[in-house]
Design a protein around this motif. Structure first.
Motif, mmCIF file in Angstrom:
data_model
loop_
_atom_site.group_PDB
_atom_site.id
_atom_site.type_symbol
_atom_site.label_atom_id
_atom_site.label_comp_id
_atom_site.label_asym_id
_atom_site.label_seq_id
_atom_site.Cartn_x
_atom_site.Cartn_y
_atom_site.Cartn_z
ATOM 1 N N ARG A 151 0.814 -1.220 0.000
ATOM 2 C CA ARG A 151 0.000 0.000 0.000
ATOM 3 C C ARG A 151 0.848 1.273 0.000
ATOM 4 N NH1 ARG A 151 -5.308 -0.172 3.527
ATOM 5 N NH2 ARG A 151 -5.971 1.049 1.768
ATOM 6 N N GLY A 152 2.167 1.113 -0.167
ATOM 7 C CA GLY A 152 3.043 2.285 -0.185
ATOM 8 C C GLY A 152 3.166 2.945 1.164
ATOM 9 N N ARG A 153 3.009 2.161 2.223
ATOM 10 C CA ARG A 153 3.068 2.732 3.581
ATOM 11 C C ARG A 153 4.235 2.190 4.397
ATOM 12 N NH1 ARG A 153 -3.434 2.614 4.675
ATOM 13 N NH2 ARG A 153 -3.962 4.060 2.998
ATOM 14 N N TYR A 154 5.224 1.640 3.694
ATOM 15 C CA TYR A 154 6.474 1.248 4.355
ATOM 16 C C TYR A 154 7.607 1.949 3.611
ATOM 17 C CZ TYR A 154 10.536 -1.334 5.914
ATOM 18 O OH TYR A 154 11.766 -1.645 6.438
ATOM 19 N N GLN A 155 8.462 2.676 4.354
ATOM 20 C CA GLN A 155 9.573 3.399 3.738
ATOM 21 C C GLN A 155 10.857 3.028 4.458
ATOM 22 O OE1 GLN A 155 9.229 6.288 1.540
ATOM 23 N NE2 GLN A 155 7.015 6.549 1.544
ATOM 24 N N GLU A 156 11.921 2.861 3.662
ATOM 25 C CA GLU A 156 13.210 2.505 4.241
ATOM 26 C C GLU A 156 14.264 3.481 3.738
ATOM 27 O OE1 GLU A 156 15.502 -1.426 3.646
ATOM 28 O OE2 GLU A 156 13.668 -1.982 4.726
ATOM 29 N N ALA A 157 15.255 3.783 4.576
ATOM 30 C CA ALA A 157 16.347 4.674 4.155
ATOM 31 C C ALA A 157 17.646 4.141 4.756
ATOM 32 C CB ALA A 157 16.069 6.087 4.631
ATOM 33 N N PRO A 158 18.818 4.514 4.158
ATOM 34 C CA PRO A 158 20.096 3.960 4.634
ATOM 35 C C PRO A 158 20.398 4.237 6.107
ATOM 36 C CG PRO A 158 20.368 5.008 2.500
ATOM 37 C CD PRO A 158 18.976 5.324 2.953
ATOM 38 N N THR A 159 20.111 5.465 6.585
ATOM 39 C CA THR A 159 20.465 5.800 7.980
ATOM 40 C C THR A 159 19.218 6.240 8.740
ATOM 41 O OG1 THR A 159 20.792 8.143 7.486
ATOM 42 C CG2 THR A 159 22.717 6.680 7.202
ATOM 43 N N LYS A 160 19.357 6.320 10.074
ATOM 44 C CA LYS A 160 18.235 6.787 10.907
ATOM 45 C C LYS A 160 17.876 8.237 10.561
ATOM 46 C CE LYS A 160 18.797 3.813 14.935
ATOM 47 N NZ LYS A 160 20.009 3.093 14.553
ATOM 48 N N GLU A 161 18.917 9.057 10.314
ATOM 49 C CA GLU A 161 18.673 10.466 9.983
ATOM 50 C C GLU A 161 17.837 10.587 8.700
ATOM 51 O OE1 GLU A 161 21.635 10.277 12.945
ATOM 52 O OE2 GLU A 161 21.614 9.240 11.011
ATOM 53 N N GLU A 162 18.216 9.792 7.689
ATOM 54 C CA GLU A 162 17.475 9.829 6.417
ATOM 55 C C GLU A 162 16.077 9.238 6.571
ATOM 56 O OE1 GLU A 162 20.541 9.075 2.863
ATOM 57 O OE2 GLU A 162 21.109 8.056 4.724
ATOM 58 N N THR A 163 15.952 8.254 7.475
ATOM 59 C CA THR A 163 14.629 7.669 7.754
ATOM 60 C C THR A 163 13.719 8.736 8.361
ATOM 61 O OG1 THR A 163 15.664 5.527 8.176
ATOM 62 C CG2 THR A 163 13.421 5.795 8.962
ATOM 63 N N ALA A 164 14.270 9.492 9.319
ATOM 64 C CA ALA A 164 13.496 10.572 9.960
ATOM 65 C C ALA A 164 13.086 11.617 8.924
ATOM 66 C CB ALA A 164 14.316 11.217 11.074
ATOM 67 N N ILE A 202 5.053 5.594 12.303
ATOM 68 C CA ILE A 202 5.907 4.953 13.306
ATOM 69 C C ILE A 202 7.349 4.905 12.809
ATOM 70 C CG2 ILE A 202 6.336 2.814 14.598
ATOM 71 C CD1 ILE A 202 3.304 2.124 14.022
ATOM 72 N N MET A 203 8.280 5.446 13.615
ATOM 73 C CA MET A 203 9.698 5.319 13.285
ATOM 74 C C MET A 203 10.257 4.154 14.090
ATOM 75 S SD MET A 203 12.737 8.081 13.144
ATOM 76 C CE MET A 203 14.462 7.540 13.162
ATOM 77 N N ALA A 204 10.562 3.058 13.390
ATOM 78 C CA ALA A 204 11.034 1.844 14.057
ATOM 79 C C ALA A 204 12.474 2.023 14.511
ATOM 80 C CB ALA A 204 10.923 0.657 13.114
ATOM 81 N N GLY A 205 12.787 1.534 15.716
ATOM 82 C CA GLY A 205 14.147 1.608 16.247
ATOM 83 C C GLY A 205 14.609 0.223 16.655
ATOM 84 N N PRO A 206 15.922 -0.016 16.736
ATOM 85 C CA PRO A 206 16.439 -1.376 16.904
ATOM 86 C C PRO A 206 16.200 -2.016 18.270
ATOM 87 C CG PRO A 206 18.225 0.219 16.913
ATOM 88 C CD PRO A 206 16.994 0.970 16.556
#
Length: 268
Positions: free
Chosen positions: A43-56, A187-191
């Protein structure tokens, strides 16, 4: 697994309007994170980026596009106060640049509050008429006095010279989100904090859209690390029992809140 998770009670998932979003919450509750994430991707509701900063940054881009006009309808949830501070300031900046905040500022700690800002109360005051966890929008500023319209529709006056238990409320931590039901959640997922209960609690806050953002390291190849973490349960017994305890706590808090609202203010 051989042991079946009892089916979710309706009251626990009836919040979601979309059948697919309801299904995501069911999947998370029964430890099927892979299917839940596949649904987000579809549904285009999951996004991924290389770093946490870029994810934010990605999260803020989606938030700005969809919810900057009405931030109450798009709640950001992150794991730590540090990331919440970062996301809160970024969301405030988006609204400021869009001309959606007033020019006057009131400093509280290291934050300048403006008319139009979302605020979260982190302490209670019977005089003001707020309890910890209340949230609202700043509607006026006069000197150091903030006027806030709470989400309960009640308007309160906050003398920031003497009361400072408030922070920006665009982004909140997981445990603070437990009692809140909003239209959409990002939601910003964290490890270190993802598990089945938290994933469920975060996702079940949303009535409409659930957006998930994750950095590549936390997600792993094909989201395998993220899925494993989201399926992990840290409680004995079923998630049903864990949720029952959470809902009891939320209900107790609501009851207490109602009682506090009914109590007359102290005689002055």
């Amino acid at each position: 697994s051989a042991r079946q998770t009892p089916s979710m009670e309706l009251k626990e998932i009836r919040g979601q309007k979309s059948e697919e979003d309801r299904e995501v919450v069911r999947r998370l509750a029964s430890g099927e994170a892979e299917k839940a994430i596949q649904s987000r991707i579809r549904r285009g509701r999951y996004q991924e980026a290389p770093t946490k900063e870029e994810t934010a940054e990605k999260l803020i881009q989606v938030w700005a596009e969809k919810y900057r006009e009405n931030p109450k309808s798009g709640l950001i949830v992150a794991a730590t106060n540090q990331w919440n501070d970062h996301l809160n300031k970024a969301a405030q900046e988006v609204r400021l640049k869009s001309g959606l905040l007033g020019p006057e500022t009131v400093p509280v700690g290291d934050t300048d509050f403006r008319t139009g800002d979302r605020v979260l109360f982190t302490g209670k005051s019977r005089d003001i008429g707020v309890i910890k966890g209340d949230s609202g929008t700043v509607t006026a500023i006069r000197g150091s006095l903030l006027t806030v319209k709470l989400d309960t529709q009640k308007t309160v006056k906050v003398p920031t010279a003497s009361f400072q238990d408030l922070r920006l409320g665009y982004s909140i931590t997981t445990h603070r989100s437990q009692g809140a039901t909003v239209d959409n959640v990002l939601i910003m997922a964290g490890p270190n904090w993802i598990n089945r209960e938290l994933s469920y609690v975060q996702a079940s806050r949303a009535r409409n859209e659930i957006h998930l953002f994750c950095d590549e390291k936390t997600a792993g190849l094909d989201q395998k690390n993220l899925i494993r973490r989201m399926n992990r349960t840290e409680r004995k017994g079923t998630i049903q029992e864990a949720l029952q305890t959470r809902y009891q706590r939320i209900e107790e808090r609501e009851t207490k809140r109602e009682e506090q609202r009914k109590q007359p203010p102290l005689d002055r």
